[in-house]
Design a protein around this motif. Structure first.
Motif, short mmCIF file in Angstrom:
data_model
loop_
_atom_site.label_atom_id
_atom_site.label_comp_id
_atom_site.label_asym_id
_atom_site.label_seq_id
_atom_site.Cartn_x
_atom_site.Cartn_y
_atom_site.Cartn_z
N ARG A 120 0.86 -1.18 0.00
CA ARG A 120 0.00 0.00 0.00
C ARG A 120 0.90 1.23 0.00
N CYS A 121 0.55 2.23 -0.80
CA CYS A 121 1.33 3.46 -0.85
C CYS A 121 0.57 4.52 -1.64
N ARG A 122 1.09 5.73 -1.61
CA ARG A 122 0.59 6.79 -2.49
C ARG A 122 1.60 6.94 -3.62
N SER A 123 1.10 6.85 -4.85
CA SER A 123 2.01 6.88 -6.00
C SER A 123 1.32 7.56 -7.18
N LEU A 124 2.15 8.16 -8.04
CA LEU A 124 1.64 8.81 -9.24
C LEU A 124 1.47 7.84 -10.39
N VAL A 125 1.95 6.61 -10.24
CA VAL A 125 1.84 5.62 -11.31
C VAL A 125 0.37 5.19 -11.46
N SER A 126 -0.10 5.06 -12.69
CA SER A 126 -1.51 4.76 -12.93
C SER A 126 -1.84 3.32 -12.54
N GLN A 127 -3.10 3.10 -12.22
CA GLN A 127 -3.57 1.76 -11.86
C GLN A 127 -3.38 0.80 -13.03
N GLU A 128 -3.61 1.27 -14.25
CA GLU A 128 -3.46 0.42 -15.43
C GLU A 128 -2.01 -0.03 -15.60
N GLN A 129 -1.07 0.89 -15.39
CA GLN A 129 0.34 0.55 -15.54
C GLN A 129 0.78 -0.43 -14.45
N LEU A 130 0.27 -0.22 -13.26
CA LEU A 130 0.60 -1.13 -12.16
C LEU A 130 0.07 -2.54 -12.42
N ALA A 131 -1.17 -2.62 -12.89
CA ALA A 131 -1.79 -3.93 -13.11
C ALA A 131 -1.09 -4.72 -14.21
N ALA A 132 -0.45 -4.02 -15.15
CA ALA A 132 0.20 -4.70 -16.26
C ALA A 132 1.61 -5.19 -15.92
N LEU A 151 10.06 4.39 -11.14
CA LEU A 151 9.10 5.20 -11.87
C LEU A 151 8.62 6.41 -11.08
N ASP A 152 8.56 6.25 -9.76
CA ASP A 152 8.01 7.31 -8.91
C ASP A 152 8.80 7.40 -7.61
N PRO A 153 9.92 8.14 -7.62
CA PRO A 153 10.73 8.28 -6.40
C PRO A 153 10.01 9.04 -5.28
N THR A 154 8.87 9.67 -5.61
CA THR A 154 8.17 10.48 -4.60
C THR A 154 7.11 9.68 -3.82
N LEU A 155 6.96 8.40 -4.14
CA LEU A 155 5.89 7.65 -3.46
C LEU A 155 6.10 7.69 -1.95
N ASP A 156 5.00 7.71 -1.21
CA ASP A 156 5.10 7.76 0.26
C ASP A 156 3.97 6.95 0.89
N GLU A 157 3.90 6.98 2.22
CA GLU A 157 2.95 6.18 3.01
C GLU A 157 3.04 4.71 2.63
N LEU A 158 4.27 4.22 2.51
CA LEU A 158 4.50 2.84 2.07
C LEU A 158 4.23 1.86 3.21
N GLU A 159 3.51 0.81 2.88
CA GLU A 159 3.22 -0.27 3.84
C GLU A 159 3.26 -1.60 3.10
N VAL A 160 4.02 -2.55 3.63
CA VAL A 160 4.11 -3.88 3.03
C VAL A 160 3.72 -4.91 4.09
N THR A 161 2.74 -5.75 3.77
CA THR A 161 2.30 -6.79 4.69
C THR A 161 2.18 -8.10 3.94
N ARG A 162 2.25 -9.21 4.67
CA ARG A 162 2.02 -10.50 4.03
C ARG A 162 0.53 -10.76 3.94
N ALA A 163 0.17 -11.81 3.25
CA ALA A 163 -1.24 -12.14 3.04
C ALA A 163 -1.95 -12.35 4.37
N GLY A 164 -3.16 -11.86 4.46
CA GLY A 164 -3.96 -12.08 5.64
C GLY A 164 -4.80 -13.34 5.49
#
Length: 301
Positions: free
Chosen positions: A229-241, A272-285
């Motif tokens: 989870r994070c805030r990023s300028l990269v589009s959802q379509e680009q991420l999904a691909a 792609l986006d060095p400015t991304l913030d509010e980064l959170e990484v978790t394993r599967a729940g």
């Protein structure tokens, strides 16, 4: 025998056929004293049928059901359990206190009235008539009635449906208190965070069969996916691909990714986006594991 390993109820190769419909297909299930066992499955998976067999409300087509080493319909076994099902036929005109006192009178050694009231959080409802209560308040009364006999095993079928957050916490704390005293609980719930918070052991069933069993951590470990989870300028379509991204969505302005290898995806994302913030990484729940297990089971049958 260690209390945690003492089996007090079981299904052994239980099959149940309703006409041409096979509700259970050889299910083995053990419930140990002093544990919360969460039985998870989608609608139609066989949870209700499994409970019906353990309560003696139905008889296995094949296999066996036991309750304290006896047939579940035997009254001597039934007196040792409490039951809170999804639906209940309770007289509307009785007050909460009248219902509690009546139910306690059925047992030779009931739980103290004050204890039932405290555990279910009914202090302000005793003089209210049952039919005038909200759905959530009625569920709390049903829980109190289920524990009136001081049962050794409680069946809780979707117990917190309709409860607000505070009432749900009250019920969770009551369940933990009962288990600490040695009571066993068979829990079915669609709130997977509830199973994750309460269960000592989880059994996942699909199409009447067990597809996984273990602790919450063991069930979660069968899924190698991670969540970013994070805030990023990269589009959802680009991420999904991007290779290795199983799912991409945007929730409240934050990107949510389900990935196989978080480290490699993050390296690409940061490039792609060095400015991304509010980064959170978790394993599967547990919810992720449940969906993966039932999806995989469906694909193999």
């Amino acid at each position: 025998m260690d209390m945690a390993t003492q089996v007090i109820a079981r299904l052994d190769g239980a099959r149940k056929q309703y006409g041409t419909v096979q509700a259970l297909a050889g299910l083995d299930l053990d419930i140990h004293r002093g544990e919360v066992l969460a039985l998870l499955g989608a609608n139609g998976a066989g949870k209700t049928t499994a409970i019906s067999l353990l309560l003696g409300l139905a008889i296995p087509t094949q296999g066996n059901a036991e309750l304290f080493g006896q047939l579940p319909h035997e009254i001597v076994a039934r007196r040792r359990i409490g039951v809170m099902l999804q639906t209940a036929s309770i007289p509307d005109n009785n007050t909460v206190q009248e219902l509690l006192e009546l139910t306690r009178s059925y047992y030779p050694q009931p739980r103290a009235l004050d204890d039932c009231i405290r555990l279910a959080g009914l202090q302000e409802l005793l003089k209210r008539r049952y039919g005038k209560l909200s759905g959530g308040q009625q569920r709390r009364v049903q829980f109190a009635l289920a524990i009136c006999g001081d049962p050794e095993l409680i069946f809780l079928d979707e117990p917190t449906t309709g409860l607000d957050i505070e009432s749900r916490e009250t019920l969770w704390n009551a369940i933990r208190s009962l288990v600490a005293q040695g009571t066993a609980v068979l829990l079915t719930t669609h709130y997977l965070e509830e199973a994750q918070a309460l269960a000592d052991r989880v059994v996942v069933i699909h199409n009447g069969r067990e597809v996984a069993q273990g602790t919450v951590d063991e069930i979660r470990a069968v899924v190698s996916e991670q969540r970013i989870r994070c805030r990023s300028l990269v589009s959802q379509e680009q991420l999904a691909a991007w290779p290795g991204v199983h799912e991409a969505r945007v929730v409240d302005g934050r990107v949510e990714l389900i990935v196989e290898d978080a480290a490699s995806v993050l390296r690409w994302l940061l490039s792609l986006d060095p400015t991304l913030d509010e980064l959170e990484v978790t394993r599967a729940g547990l919810a992720d594991a449940f969906l993966a297990l039932t999806r995989d089971s469906q694909e193999t049958h």
